[in-house]
Write a protein that holds these residues in place. Structure first.
Motif, mmCIF file in Angstrom:
data_model
loop_
_atom_site.group_PDB
_atom_site.id
_atom_site.type_symbol
_atom_site.label_atom_id
_atom_site.label_comp_id
_atom_site.label_asym_id
_atom_site.label_seq_id
_atom_site.Cartn_x
_atom_site.Cartn_y
_atom_site.Cartn_z
ATOM 1 N N MET A 1 0.855 -1.190 0.000
ATOM 2 C CA MET A 1 0.000 0.000 0.000
ATOM 3 C C MET A 1 0.886 1.233 0.000
ATOM 4 O O MET A 1 1.797 1.342 0.810
ATOM 5 C CB MET A 1 -0.886 0.014 1.245
ATOM 6 N N SER A 2 0.590 2.173 -0.857
ATOM 7 C CA SER A 2 1.541 3.261 -1.051
ATOM 8 C C SER A 2 0.982 4.600 -0.565
ATOM 9 O O SER A 2 -0.160 4.954 -0.829
ATOM 10 C CB SER A 2 1.904 3.349 -2.521
ATOM 11 N N PHE A 3 1.821 5.317 0.149
ATOM 12 C CA PHE A 3 1.489 6.675 0.593
ATOM 13 C C PHE A 3 2.043 7.683 -0.419
ATOM 14 O O PHE A 3 2.994 7.404 -1.149
ATOM 15 C CB PHE A 3 2.115 6.941 1.971
ATOM 16 N N HIS A 39 -3.350 8.137 5.239
ATOM 17 C CA HIS A 39 -4.007 7.145 4.387
ATOM 18 C C HIS A 39 -3.203 6.859 3.124
ATOM 19 O O HIS A 39 -2.607 7.759 2.537
ATOM 20 C CB HIS A 39 -5.405 7.630 3.995
ATOM 21 N N THR A 40 -3.253 5.600 2.696
ATOM 22 C CA THR A 40 -2.636 5.220 1.421
ATOM 23 C C THR A 40 -3.476 5.748 0.263
ATOM 24 O O THR A 40 -4.621 6.163 0.440
ATOM 25 C CB THR A 40 -2.568 3.699 1.276
ATOM 26 N N ARG A 41 -2.886 5.689 -0.922
ATOM 27 C CA ARG A 41 -3.630 6.072 -2.123
ATOM 28 C C ARG A 41 -4.965 5.318 -2.206
ATOM 29 O O ARG A 41 -6.010 5.911 -2.481
ATOM 30 C CB ARG A 41 -2.801 5.749 -3.373
#
Lengths: 273, 273
Positions: A1-3, A39-41
């Motif tokens: 999961m990417s920020f 939050h992540t994308r």
């Protein structure tokens, strides 16, 4: 999961901005920065409820809109917002707000998204502030007062630089007609920033080619800022642009450097294929 | 005559950047800021000579490229640049430079333009730095070393977010095929920034739909940065992407989150209409 790793700068809000509008902008930017940090994308983009405008609302929109609603409560003014809808405090002043214009950009990390707010007094738009969330740059205008912004003054579509909403199927033919006559076409996917670029003379026009995607909060800031800078804002189908609590209404906005260019865009978009 | 009022921030250059590349970036940003302060939009965009790549060169390009050339002379490395062409100091190191990627944006005041530089050693790209001129944000990568960037990992075109060069006539049918299969289409008109957004996972892909507009300096930074982040860079017509002093060579670059997505984009763009 990417920020999304990029910082969200403080907004540069001009002196003299209506206090409720200035506070709403600061609250929106702070909530936007907080949402990105936490939050992540995928989480930002998750559709968590149905918005007041009848379209699904992303988590990011809700977080920012909630922060704006708190400001409105504190200042005892009314709110008209894409997601929350209407908050009526019985004031003559209503903030018309797009909390995150270009939400898909913002949630993905494409650095083109804006907070756009308008002060309406008894239903008439009097002041606009558009803040580019990724840089803190703000554009501000007050109806009837001189503005530092000046459009390019272009009157003809042939050879113009035109920003468009992406083609939506129903408007493909119209979209293509404009794209073929313009010398430059851009799709930045953020109506309020694209309108600000028309106001300051960085591009000649911006249009929804006829998909009726625009809500009033996508156009309200342009309605103050662009005429003050010498341009015009029209609807492809000639509907009056009105601040209206009925959020099911839609427009296909045309924002242009001059009235002549706006009218040529409208007539080109309406041609029968 | 209108000036572009926005400031040009200092670039945030990561530690460990090759000294010649870091100096070239700083010089480019300073020259860009100076050009904007001194020249109107019309002056920045004026075509003042023919570039080494065979296309007319805007004043803005010349001003920035000249500043980069001075750095190259000082560091005694070679230069391969869109406008000036080749400067040969007999070094094994060549800077491959796009001084202002998105020049039309930059000269008009659309805040999407970049400096992009690559360090090539004996013709092999080893390090890339892309600097977003309007904000100072930089993306840096070294071939063979871990990178903080990670693409979205998307493998399928259907539903992808795709950036495209604007349609150029010769590639209209191919452009439209991709636009119809993607869920989001953007035209930001700055190849190097669009490639950086693919590398960091903010969009799924970027492509020249087949107009052969790309020169090697439009793609060189992506060739280092995007594979390191899990993606791939291909040419629509299968030509090898090579650093070559012959600046008449062109490509239609496809920059994608995965090799599978890059290959699907190529096959979709090459379909017979």
């Amino acid at each position: 999961m990417s920020f999304i790793g990029w910082p969200v700068p403080e907004p540069v809000i001009p002196e003299g901005t209506h206090p409720a509008l200035a506070d709403a902008t600061r609250a929106a930017v702070a909530a936007f920065a907080g949402a990105r940090a936490k939050h992540t994308r995928a989480d930002l983009a998750e559709k968590v409820q149905m918005g007041a405008d009848g379209t699904p609302t992303m988590r990011l929109d809700i977080l920012v809109d909630t922060a704006v609603a708190e400001v409105v409560d504190k200042h005892r003014v009314n709110l008209l917002s894409e997601e929350i809808g209407v908050i009526d405090h019985g004031s003559s002043v209503t903030l018309v707000v797009d909390p995150v214009d270009g939400t898909a950009n913002a949630a993905a990390g494409v650095p083109l998204s804006a907070f756009a707010g308008v002060v309406a007094v008894d239903g008439v738009a009097t002041e606009a502030l558009t803040c580019w969330l990724d840089t803190g740059r703000c554009w501000h205008a007050v109806a009837g007062q001189p503005t530092p912004y000046r459009t390019t003054g272009r009157r003809e579509l042939d050879g113009a630089a035109v920003s468009l909403l992406r083609p939506h199927g129903s408007d493909d033919a119209a979209w293509w007609r404009v794209a073929k006559r313009a010398s430059r076409v851009r799709i930045l996917s953020t109506s309020c920033l694209e309108a600000a670029l028309v106001a300051e003379g960085s591009t000649d026009a911006f249009a929804d080619a006829g998909s009726d995607t625009h809500r009033i909060m996508d156009l309200a800031a342009a309605m103050v800022m662009v005429p003050a800078a010498g341009g015009a804002v029209l609807d492809v189908n000639g509907r009056p642009l009105e601040i209206d609590p009925d959020l099911t209404r839609r427009w296909s906005g045309v924002v242009a450097a001059t009235r002549e260019l706006a009218e040529e865009l409208v007539s080109t978009l309406k041609e029968k294929p």
